[in-house]
Design a protein around this motif. Structure first.
Motif, PDB file in Angstrom:
ATOM      1  N   ALA A 109       0.847  -1.110   0.196  1.00  0.00           N
ATOM      2  CA  ALA A 109      -0.110  -0.074  -0.211  1.00  0.00           C
ATOM      3  C   ALA A 109       0.844   1.331  -0.083  1.00  0.00           C
ATOM      4  CB  ALA A 109      -1.015   0.002   1.203  1.00  0.00           C
ATOM      5  N   ALA A 110       1.860   1.314   0.877  1.00  0.00           N
ATOM      6  CA  ALA A 110       3.087   2.473   0.842  1.00  0.00           C
ATOM      7  C   ALA A 110       3.373   2.689  -0.552  1.00  0.00           C
ATOM      8  CB  ALA A 110       3.790   2.321   1.841  1.00  0.00           C
ATOM      9  N   TYR A 111       3.918   1.556  -1.074  1.00  0.00           N
ATOM     10  CA  TYR A 111       4.631   1.832  -2.286  1.00  0.00           C
ATOM     11  C   TYR A 111       3.770   2.017  -3.609  1.00  0.00           C
ATOM     12  CZ  TYR A 111       9.172   1.168   0.186  1.00  0.00           C
ATOM     13  OH  TYR A 111      10.089   1.467   0.774  1.00  0.00           O
ATOM     14  N   GLY A 112       2.438   1.717  -3.400  1.00  0.00           N
ATOM     15  CA  GLY A 112       1.438   2.050  -4.492  1.00  0.00           C
ATOM     16  C   GLY A 112       1.385   3.483  -4.052  1.00  0.00           C
ATOM     17  N   TRP A 113       1.061   3.934  -3.240  1.00  0.00           N
ATOM     18  CA  TRP A 113       0.885   5.297  -2.936  1.00  0.00           C
ATOM     19  C   TRP A 113       2.232   6.294  -3.349  1.00  0.00           C
ATOM     20  CZ3 TRP A 113       0.685   7.806   2.681  1.00  0.00           C
ATOM     21  CH2 TRP A 113       0.284   9.050   2.699  1.00  0.00           C
ATOM     22  N   LEU A 114       3.509   5.690  -3.224  1.00  0.00           N
ATOM     23  CA  LEU A 114       4.722   6.297  -3.616  1.00  0.00           C
ATOM     24  C   LEU A 114       4.667   6.415  -5.044  1.00  0.00           C
ATOM     25  CD1 LEU A 114       7.416   7.583  -3.236  1.00  0.00           C
ATOM     26  CD2 LEU A 114       8.335   5.307  -2.888  1.00  0.00           C
ATOM     27  N   ILE A 115       4.236   5.236  -5.790  1.00  0.00           N
ATOM     28  CA  ILE A 115       4.573   5.201  -7.333  1.00  0.00           C
ATOM     29  C   ILE A 115       3.368   6.237  -7.783  1.00  0.00           C
ATOM     30  CG2 ILE A 115       3.799   3.801  -9.037  1.00  0.00           C
ATOM     31  CD1 ILE A 115       5.196   1.510  -7.362  1.00  0.00           C
ATOM     32  N   ARG A 116       2.243   6.332  -7.131  1.00  0.00           N
ATOM     33  CA  ARG A 116       1.430   7.206  -7.777  1.00  0.00           C
ATOM     34  C   ARG A 116       1.785   8.653  -7.469  1.00  0.00           C
ATOM     35  NH1 ARG A 116      -2.410   3.794  -5.144  1.00  0.00           N
ATOM     36  NH2 ARG A 116      -2.623   5.143  -3.468  1.00  0.00           N
ATOM     37  N   ARG A 117       2.460   8.990  -6.410  1.00  0.00           N
ATOM     38  CA  ARG A 117       3.205  10.240  -6.120  1.00  0.00           C
ATOM     39  C   ARG A 117       4.098  10.433  -7.194  1.00  0.00           C
ATOM     40  NH1 ARG A 117       7.076  12.089  -1.996  1.00  0.00           N
ATOM     41  NH2 ARG A 117       6.690  14.366  -1.902  1.00  0.00           N
ATOM     42  N   ILE A 118       5.015   9.797  -7.405  1.00  0.00           N
ATOM     43  CA  ILE A 118       6.120   9.739  -8.301  1.00  0.00           C
ATOM     44  C   ILE A 118       5.314  10.205  -9.616  1.00  0.00           C
ATOM     45  CG2 ILE A 118       7.850   8.764  -9.632  1.00  0.00           C
ATOM     46  CD1 ILE A 118       8.515   7.443  -6.919  1.00  0.00           C
ATOM     47  N   SER A 119       4.347   9.296 -10.187  1.00  0.00           N
ATOM     48  CA  SER A 119       3.747   9.468 -11.487  1.00  0.00           C
ATOM     49  C   SER A 119       2.943  10.998 -11.579  1.00  0.00           C
ATOM     50  CB  SER A 119       2.727   8.580 -11.723  1.00  0.00           C
ATOM     51  OG  SER A 119       3.356   7.075 -11.703  1.00  0.00           O
ATOM     52  N   ALA A 120       2.653  11.201 -10.570  1.00  0.00           N
ATOM     53  CA  ALA A 120       1.555  12.467 -10.419  1.00  0.00           C
ATOM     54  C   ALA A 120       2.544  13.725 -10.417  1.00  0.00           C
ATOM     55  CB  ALA A 120       0.479  12.477  -9.452  1.00  0.00           C
ATOM     56  N   LYS A 121       3.625  13.673  -9.810  1.00  0.00           N
ATOM     57  CA  LYS A 121       4.350  15.078  -9.292  1.00  0.00           C
ATOM     58  C   LYS A 121       5.735  14.993  -9.906  1.00  0.00           C
ATOM     59  CE  LYS A 121       2.107  16.282  -5.062  1.00  0.00           C
ATOM     60  NZ  LYS A 121       2.291  16.244  -3.727  1.00  0.00           N
ATOM     61  N   GLY A 122       6.325  13.793 -10.323  1.00  0.00           N
ATOM     62  CA  GLY A 122       7.481  13.841 -11.090  1.00  0.00           C
ATOM     63  C   GLY A 122       8.670  13.804 -10.043  1.00  0.00           C
ATOM     64  N   VAL A 123       8.173  13.069  -8.804  1.00  0.00           N
ATOM     65  CA  VAL A 123       9.250  13.171  -7.691  1.00  0.00           C
ATOM     66  C   VAL A 123      10.103  11.995  -8.122  1.00  0.00           C
ATOM     67  CG1 VAL A 123       9.484  12.403  -5.260  1.00  0.00           C
ATOM     68  CG2 VAL A 123       7.349  13.766  -5.897  1.00  0.00           C
ATOM     69  N   SER A 124      11.403  12.286  -7.838  1.00  0.00           N
ATOM     70  CA  SER A 124      12.657  11.263  -8.364  1.00  0.00           C
ATOM     71  C   SER A 124      13.355  10.708  -7.021  1.00  0.00           C
ATOM     72  CB  SER A 124      13.490  12.075  -9.078  1.00  0.00           C
ATOM     73  OG  SER A 124      14.696  11.410  -9.248  1.00  0.00           O
ATOM     74  N   PHE A 125      13.581   9.553  -7.296  1.00  0.00           N
ATOM     75  CA  PHE A 125      14.442   8.695  -6.267  1.00  0.00           C
ATOM     76  C   PHE A 125      15.984   9.338  -6.422  1.00  0.00           C
ATOM     77  CE2 PHE A 125      11.082   5.603  -6.956  1.00  0.00           C
ATOM     78  CZ  PHE A 125      10.916   5.196  -5.416  1.00  0.00           C
ATOM     79  N   ARG A 126      16.267  10.051  -7.351  1.00  0.00           N
ATOM     80  CA  ARG A 126      17.675  10.642  -7.199  1.00  0.00           C
ATOM     81  C   ARG A 126      17.513  12.070  -6.834  1.00  0.00           C
ATOM     82  NH1 ARG A 126      17.150   8.104 -12.726  1.00  0.00           N
ATOM     83  NH2 ARG A 126      18.451   6.140 -12.630  1.00  0.00           N
TER      84      ARG A 126
END
Length: 127
Positions: A109-126
């Motif tokens: 659930a947490a990583y699903g939320w993180l993936i949606r956040r990255i997709s929506a905002k363009g947040v990067s792991f770098r």
């Protein structure tokens, strides 16, 4: 530093590690680079439960307690410290499987939320 103090440090470290395994995925939503540390930890925590293994921190703590003159204990950390708080009965394979599934479900659930956040905002792991 005394053996008992070292055993207590291992105990606290073990508890913090378990808390990180369970809830670290939600911290990774805030700090995405934390996922690189958390994913192996939560996989390890779930694997320990699914396989019925004892975490290596448990025998380490036991050995330190015995070296300090205290009695060690049988079973694992969860069975000794957390299970009496969470469940009134003894730890068995069915409970371990459910604990493993709970860790897996929370983190998916947490990583699903993180993936949606990255997709929506363009947040990067770098950086």
């Amino acid at each position: 530093m005394g053996w008992r103090l070292l055993a207590d440090i291992v105990l606290v470290t073990h508890l913090l590690f378990i808390a990180f395994v369970v809830a670290g995925g939600f911290a990774a939503v805030r700090w995405p680079r934390l996922a690189w540390v958390h994913i192996p930890c939560f996989v390890w925590g779930a694997l320990i439960e699914f396989a019925g293994w004892i975490c290596p921190l448990t025998p380490l703590e036991n050995n330190l307690r015995v070296a300090s003159g205290q009695a060690g204990y049988s079973g694992g950390f969860i069975e000794r410290y957390l299970l009496p708080i969470i469940y009134p009965g003894a730890l068995n394979r069915e409970i371990q499987i459910w604990l493993g599934l709970a860790v897996l479900a929370l983190n998916l659930a947490a990583y699903g939320w993180l993936i949606r956040r990255i997709s929506a905002k363009g947040v990067s792991f770098r950086h």
